[in-house]
Design an enzyme around this catalytic site. Structure first.
Site, PDB file in Angstrom:
ATOM      1  CD1 TRP A 161      -0.110  -1.513   3.127  1.00  0.00           C
ATOM      2  CD2 TRP A 161       0.668   0.577   3.279  1.00  0.00           C
ATOM      3  NE1 TRP A 161       0.715  -1.456   4.224  1.00  0.00           N
ATOM      4  CE2 TRP A 161       1.191  -0.173   4.355  1.00  0.00           C
ATOM      5  CE3 TRP A 161       1.026   1.922   3.177  1.00  0.00           C
ATOM      6  CZ2 TRP A 161       2.051   0.367   5.312  1.00  0.00           C
ATOM      7  CZ3 TRP A 161       1.882   2.464   4.127  1.00  0.00           C
ATOM      8  CH2 TRP A 161       2.376   1.691   5.179  1.00  0.00           C
ATOM      9  CE  LYS A 185      -3.202  -9.039  -2.397  1.00  0.00           C
ATOM     10  NZ  LYS A 185      -3.829  -7.818  -1.865  1.00  0.00           N
ATOM     11  CB  ALA A 187      -2.027  -3.144  -0.527  1.00  0.00           C
ATOM     12  N   GLY A 239       6.602  -6.349  -0.345  1.00  0.00           N
ATOM     13  CA  GLY A 239       5.901  -6.274   0.936  1.00  0.00           C
ATOM     14  C   GLY A 239       6.834  -6.656   2.059  1.00  0.00           C
ATOM     15  CB  SER A 240       6.155  -7.570   5.533  1.00  0.00           C
ATOM     16  OG  SER A 240       5.265  -8.639   5.305  1.00  0.00           O
ATOM     17  CD  GLU A 261      12.752  -5.253  -5.082  1.00  0.00           C
ATOM     18  OE1 GLU A 261      13.319  -4.779  -4.081  1.00  0.00           O
ATOM     19  OE2 GLU A 261      13.334  -5.449  -6.155  1.00  0.00           O
ATOM     20  NE  ARG A 289      10.442   8.845  -2.426  1.00  0.00           N
ATOM     21  CZ  ARG A 289      10.819   7.635  -2.839  1.00  0.00           C
ATOM     22  NH1 ARG A 289      11.733   6.962  -2.177  1.00  0.00           N
ATOM     23  NH2 ARG A 289      10.306   7.114  -3.929  1.00  0.00           N
ATOM     24  CB  CYS A 295      11.069  -0.667   1.477  1.00  0.00           C
ATOM     25  SG  CYS A 295      11.176  -0.019  -0.191  1.00  0.00           S
ATOM     26  CD  GLU A 392      10.371  -1.959   7.002  1.00  0.00           C
ATOM     27  OE1 GLU A 392       9.772  -3.039   7.161  1.00  0.00           O
ATOM     28  OE2 GLU A 392      10.580  -1.466   5.881  1.00  0.00           O
TER      29      GLU A 392
HETATM   30  P1  NAP Z   1       2.537  -6.941   3.578  1.00  0.00           P
HETATM   31  O1  NAP Z   1       1.646  -7.033   4.746  1.00  0.00           O
HETATM   32  O2  NAP Z   1       3.582  -7.965   3.420  1.00  0.00           O
HETATM   33  O3  NAP Z   1       1.591  -6.873   2.303  1.00  0.00           O
HETATM   34  C1  NAP Z   1       2.085  -6.712   1.000  1.00  0.00           C
HETATM   35  C2  NAP Z   1       1.139  -7.375   0.023  1.00  0.00           C
HETATM   36  O4  NAP Z   1       1.101  -8.773   0.299  1.00  0.00           O
HETATM   37  C3  NAP Z   1      -0.299  -6.891   0.136  1.00  0.00           C
HETATM   38  O5  NAP Z   1      -0.883  -6.879  -1.143  1.00  0.00           O
HETATM   39  C4  NAP Z   1      -0.920  -7.974   1.005  1.00  0.00           C
HETATM   40  O6  NAP Z   1      -2.315  -8.105   0.825  1.00  0.00           O
HETATM   41  C5  NAP Z   1      -0.233  -9.197   0.464  1.00  0.00           C
HETATM   42  N1  NAP Z   1      -0.282 -10.342   1.374  1.00  0.00           N
HETATM   43  C6  NAP Z   1      -0.385 -10.345   2.728  1.00  0.00           C
HETATM   44  N2  NAP Z   1      -0.442 -11.623   3.180  1.00  0.00           N
HETATM   45  C7  NAP Z   1      -0.362 -12.433   2.092  1.00  0.00           C
HETATM   46  C8  NAP Z   1      -0.388 -13.851   1.900  1.00  0.00           C
HETATM   47  N3  NAP Z   1      -0.484 -14.689   2.912  1.00  0.00           N
HETATM   48  N4  NAP Z   1      -0.304 -14.321   0.642  1.00  0.00           N
HETATM   49  C9  NAP Z   1      -0.192 -13.495  -0.407  1.00  0.00           C
HETATM   50  N5  NAP Z   1      -0.186 -12.144  -0.294  1.00  0.00           N
HETATM   51  C10 NAP Z   1      -0.250 -11.619   0.942  1.00  0.00           C
HETATM   52  O7  NAP Z   1       3.330  -5.553   3.547  1.00  0.00           O
HETATM   53  P2  NAP Z   1       2.725  -4.098   3.659  1.00  0.00           P
HETATM   54  O8  NAP Z   1       2.439  -3.837   5.080  1.00  0.00           O
HETATM   55  O9  NAP Z   1       1.652  -3.877   2.660  1.00  0.00           O
HETATM   56  O10 NAP Z   1       3.962  -3.235   3.144  1.00  0.00           O
HETATM   57  C11 NAP Z   1       4.962  -2.828   3.971  1.00  0.00           C
HETATM   58  C12 NAP Z   1       6.215  -3.671   3.787  1.00  0.00           C
HETATM   59  O11 NAP Z   1       6.597  -3.662   2.409  1.00  0.00           O
HETATM   60  C13 NAP Z   1       7.395  -3.101   4.537  1.00  0.00           C
HETATM   61  O12 NAP Z   1       8.108  -4.123   5.192  1.00  0.00           O
HETATM   62  C14 NAP Z   1       8.254  -2.484   3.430  1.00  0.00           C
HETATM   63  O13 NAP Z   1       9.618  -2.384   3.746  1.00  0.00           O
HETATM   64  C15 NAP Z   1       7.985  -3.400   2.297  1.00  0.00           C
HETATM   65  N6  NAP Z   1       8.281  -2.737   1.018  1.00  0.00           N
HETATM   66  C16 NAP Z   1       9.387  -3.137   0.344  1.00  0.00           C
HETATM   67  C17 NAP Z   1       9.715  -2.515  -0.843  1.00  0.00           C
HETATM   68  C18 NAP Z   1      10.945  -2.929  -1.595  1.00  0.00           C
HETATM   69  O14 NAP Z   1      11.041  -2.566  -2.752  1.00  0.00           O
HETATM   70  N7  NAP Z   1      11.877  -3.671  -1.010  1.00  0.00           N
HETATM   71  C19 NAP Z   1       8.907  -1.497  -1.359  1.00  0.00           C
HETATM   72  C20 NAP Z   1       7.781  -1.115  -0.639  1.00  0.00           C
HETATM   73  C21 NAP Z   1       7.483  -1.765   0.554  1.00  0.00           C
HETATM   74  P3  NAP Z   1      -3.333  -7.404   1.857  1.00  0.00           P
HETATM   75  O15 NAP Z   1      -3.127  -5.962   1.666  1.00  0.00           O
HETATM   76  O16 NAP Z   1      -4.646  -7.873   1.407  1.00  0.00           O
HETATM   77  O17 NAP Z   1      -2.934  -7.871   3.217  1.00  0.00           O
END
Ligand code: NAP
Length: 489
Positions: A161, A185, A187, A239-240, A261, A289, A295, A392
């Site tokens: 998101w 898919k 967020a 994501g995480s 990522e 930012r 991330c 984080e």
């Molecule tokens: P997240 O909870 O891991 O969710 C990311 C995506 O994964 C969402 O679309 C989420 O769907 C989906 N998801 C969650 N559980 C899942 C499952 N069991 N199976 C398949 N998909 C699943 O992370 P977030 O809170 O949205 O984002 C924050 C994290 O992203 C931070 O740790 C950040 O550092 C990281 N990030 C990394 C980068 C990079 O380029 N390295 C860039 C941006 C963000 P739902 O929304 O429906 O839960």
């Protein structure tokens, strides 16, 4: 609730259904889920809530479209991306408002994200026509080696998101350029921006079934069968680290090529010889930012003891002066965090550090009133036992630690399971090179507080991920290599 006619129109115009095979449809059981405005906690609208059957229908559409799409001319794929780049750029104001409404960041930041996001379409429109191979006479002289690159096949793209548009275009751009079809898919907290983007891509000429959009609140249940279905050949996830690890396990069954990522925990090192004003300027960018929800956000500041007080004072003034409010309001620099849980986690990390001895120089208190706001916060004298030295933060909090020897700064910077990005400020060229080489991260911001660039390989070491997005390597993630051993007699 949207608050003005313009906000209402922008929300009304977005497709709210699933986009499968070029048609917009409701979820099979008619279910929907709500999308909130994090600055008020109020409902903006409802979108379709896909079931596992809907997810499978999206994969059917992607698989059916794959052969014809792989056979299109690279120039045609490139031109679709180029048109999409132009449409996204033309409609930046409208998309920015939509993104601010569902995600919370100030309009100026949404616009900056749109520029960055569109750049992936422009970059990969140019890469589409440069997918190269290799031809050589083999060592014995009797045969020939022909190496070609071909689209890997249907891809599953899962985005977070925090950058609702850019995390999508960074995957969709190379997948389209390579000739792959996909299911995306977004967020659950921010599905509207990707739905809007899908309409723009259709307008730019992307054929039906190439991009299928699934919005759901039963994420694990809908995604897992797709990952375990042999037709998906590539999973690209942002994501995480926690969820990424789970998805790598699920991908093992079909031996999927994965791009991950994941989370970050960026150190920001300021050496004694740094230009302190420039370091503060860079720190504002690296920390603030996206309201710290990046991330790449600087998570730990290691400042040489000789300049620590000057740096802390100047950073405190800048962060303390920032205007907080709904992202749509004029002059607002700090919007709300995306949801209550996120705000509570940030508050918990700050409280923990303060209990362990950190000093609050500005911020540090959850404000009263609606929305998930947290003020820009600077913490000094932070003990290394504080949780935020390891976790984080994902919010507008700058914890400052001091050091006296470069070796100690490098050791502390690398003392994490993450390795996405490190920032380094020094005016000494030799020190800059020496320390950049020793920092364990996929990216280094050297005397600059931002590394994101569509033309550079973005990605992390250690538990920050696998693979790279952007740059000339970005498209490789969506291609398979085939070598033909030729007997020429
Ligand atoms: P997240 O909870 O891991 O969710 C990311 C995506 O994964 C969402 O679309 C989420 O769907 C989906 N998801 C969650 N559980 C899942 C499952 N069991 N199976 C398949 N998909 C699943 O992370 P977030 O809170 O949205 O984002 C924050 C994290 O992203 C931070 O740790 C950040 O550092 C990281 N990030 C990394 C980068 C990079 O380029 N390295 C860039 C941006 C963000 P739902 O929304 O429906 O839960």
């Amino acid at each position: 609730m949207p608050e003005t006619d313009r906000e209402r129109r922008v929300i009304d115009e977005v497709t709210k259904g699933l986009i499968i095979g070029g048609s917009v449809r409701d979820a099979t059981d008619g279910r929907t889920f709500g999308v909130e405005d994090p600055s008020t906690g109020e409902l903006l609208c409802d979108v379709a809530d896909a079931s596992p059957e809907d997810g499978m229908a999206a994969l059917d559409a992607a698989a059916a479209a794959q052969p014809a799409w792989a056979a299109t001319a690279p120039r045609e794929r490139g031109e679709i991306l180029r048109r999409a780049f132009e449409l996204v750029t033309e409609r930046a104001d409208e998309i920015a408002l939509l993104m601010t409404l569902e995600m919370g960041k100030p309009l100026a930041e949404s616009k900056a994200e749109i520029t960055y996001a569109a750049e992936f379409f422009r970059w990969f429109s140019e890469e589409a026509v440069r997918i190269a191979g290799e031809w050589k006479v083999n060592a014995t002289g009797s045969g020939r080696v022909l190496v070609m690159r071909q689209p890997i096949g249907p891809c599953l793209l899962i985005t977070p998101w925090n950058f609702p548009l850019a995390m999508g275009t960074r995957k969709i751009g190379p997948a389209v350029a390579a000739g792959c079809t996909m299911v995306i898919k977004p967020a659950g907290l921010t599905p509207l921006t990707i739905l809007k983007l899908a309409d723009i891509l259709a307008e730019a000429g992307l054929p039906d079934g190439v991009l299928n959009v699934v919005t759901t609140s039963s994420t694990g249940k809908v995604m897992e069968p797709l990952i375990r279905d042999g037709r998906i050949r590539k999973l690209s996830f942002t994501g995480s680290t926690e969820v990424g690890r789970k998805l790598i396990e699920q991908s093992a069954e079909q031996v999927l090529k994965t791009s991950m990522e994941l989370g970050g925990n960026a150190p920001f090192v300021v050496c004694a010889d740094a230009d302190v004003d420039e370091a503060v300027q860079g720190a504002m960018l690296a920390k603030m930012r996206n309201i710290g929800e990046a991330c790449t956000a600087a998570n730990r500041f290691y400042v040489h003891a000789d300049v620590a007080e000057e740096f802390t004072k100047k950073l405190t003034e800048r962060m303390g002066d920032m205007k907080i409010g709904r992202g749509t309001e004029e002059g607002v620099e700090v919007g709300p965090l995306v949801e209550a849980d996120q705000r509570d986690k940030v508050a918990e990390l700050v409280d923990d550090a303060v209990q362990k001895g950190a000093t609050v120089r500005t911020g540090g208190q959850v404000p009263s009133g609606a929305g998930y706001f947290y003020p820009p916060t600077v913490l000094a004298d932070v003990p290394t036992s504080a949780r935020l030295a390891k976790e984080e933060i994902f919010g507008p909090v700058a914890p400052i630690f001091t050091f006296t020897e470069d070796d100690d700064a490098v050791r502390a910077a690398n003392d994490t399971e993450f390795g996405l990005v490190s920032y380094l400020y020094t005016k000494d060229l030799s020190r800059a090179i020496r320390l950049s080489e020793r920092l364990e991260a996929g990216m280094v911001g050297l005397n600059q507080g931002m590394v994101s660039n569509a033309g550079a390989p973005f990605g992390g070491w250690k538990q920050s991920g696998l693979g790279r997005e952007g740059g000339s390597v970005g498209i490789e993630e969506y291609l398979e290599i085939k070598y033909v051993a030729m007997n020429v007699g």
